[in-house]
Write an enzyme that holds these catalytic residues in place. Sequence first.
Site, short mmCIF file in Angstrom:
data_model
loop_
_atom_site.label_atom_id
_atom_site.label_comp_id
_atom_site.label_asym_id
_atom_site.label_seq_id
_atom_site.Cartn_x
_atom_site.Cartn_y
_atom_site.Cartn_z
N PRO A 1 7.77 24.90 10.15
CA PRO A 1 7.02 23.06 10.00
C PRO A 1 7.57 21.82 9.08
O PRO A 1 7.88 22.68 7.69
CB PRO A 1 5.44 23.48 10.45
CG PRO A 1 5.17 25.04 10.79
CD PRO A 1 7.24 25.63 10.13
N GLU A 2 7.80 20.97 9.32
CA GLU A 2 7.85 20.39 8.35
C GLU A 2 6.93 18.92 8.41
O GLU A 2 6.08 19.39 8.78
CB GLU A 2 9.02 19.57 8.69
CG GLU A 2 10.25 20.38 8.64
CD GLU A 2 11.87 20.20 8.72
OE1 GLU A 2 12.21 18.47 8.60
OE2 GLU A 2 12.42 20.07 9.59
N ARG B 1 20.71 26.84 4.11
CA ARG B 1 20.76 26.34 5.08
C ARG B 1 21.53 25.93 6.07
O ARG B 1 22.92 25.11 6.07
CB ARG B 1 20.04 24.38 4.61
CG ARG B 1 18.64 25.38 3.90
CD ARG B 1 17.80 23.91 3.31
NE ARG B 1 16.84 23.76 2.34
CZ ARG B 1 15.71 23.96 2.74
NH1 ARG B 1 15.01 23.89 4.10
NH2 ARG B 1 14.46 23.87 1.77
#
Length: 262
Positions: free
Chosen positions: A2-3, A249
């Site tokens: 979730p962003e 990332r």
Amino acid sequence: MPELPDVEVFREVLESCAQGRVVRRVDVYDAGVLHGVSARRLREALEGRRFTGAERHGKWLLARTGGPLVLLHFGMTGRLVCADAGEAIDAHDRVVFTLTGGRQLRYRDQRKLQGLWLCHDAAEAARLLERQGPDALAVDRDAFEAALSSRRGKVKTVLTDQTVLAGLGNLLADEVLWRARLHPALRAGDLPQPDRRRLYTHMRRTLRSAVIAGCVPPRDAWLTGHRDDPDPACPRCGTHLRRTRLSGRTTIWCPRCQPAGS
């Protein structure tokens, strides 16, 4: 994961499901998602209270009750679900608030990397969030440019650093940099002002579109729509996309649209 756009949806879920309703019961099915508060203390603090509103800061959600505040962070797999009280409990429902009117607000999370915090008042909530940078959707251009120009790290790493800017995650950062035609490994502090301004403009536009969609949408015209393709190509120029890791990332970029010397 979730962003900011996802958490904005969760804020809307909380408001539509729970705002104005009294908490009749709090059931904690997994205390592993509670931080600094026991299941018993959470029940004592919230049962009989009314949810009065919600606000988001970055990836955090604050639920107000007119007294204590509940702070929620959704980690990689968390979400808020509105359900009828008679619906079966999901295996990943960790905390369930049963409300007046037969509704339930459920914190559902498979991996349990974050969770819920209880704050006695707004001042305590502010202390918990004091290391968060300005919200990415609310920050003005001058503050954004100042934050970038003072950092020596790679621009992708800076954009996803929640102490610099709250709300951007991996997908959004890659999308925004691709739209701004900036290589993710460029030094943030070395970006000239036109690049910083272009980056800010595309961040705002991307966030607005993603908030409307309720997520970072995997559209064909977006980089996000191709990052998981077997042989991903840039939706703008057709060049084969590159993949690497920055600060742990997975990072996707187009070598033609985002040259290292840009």
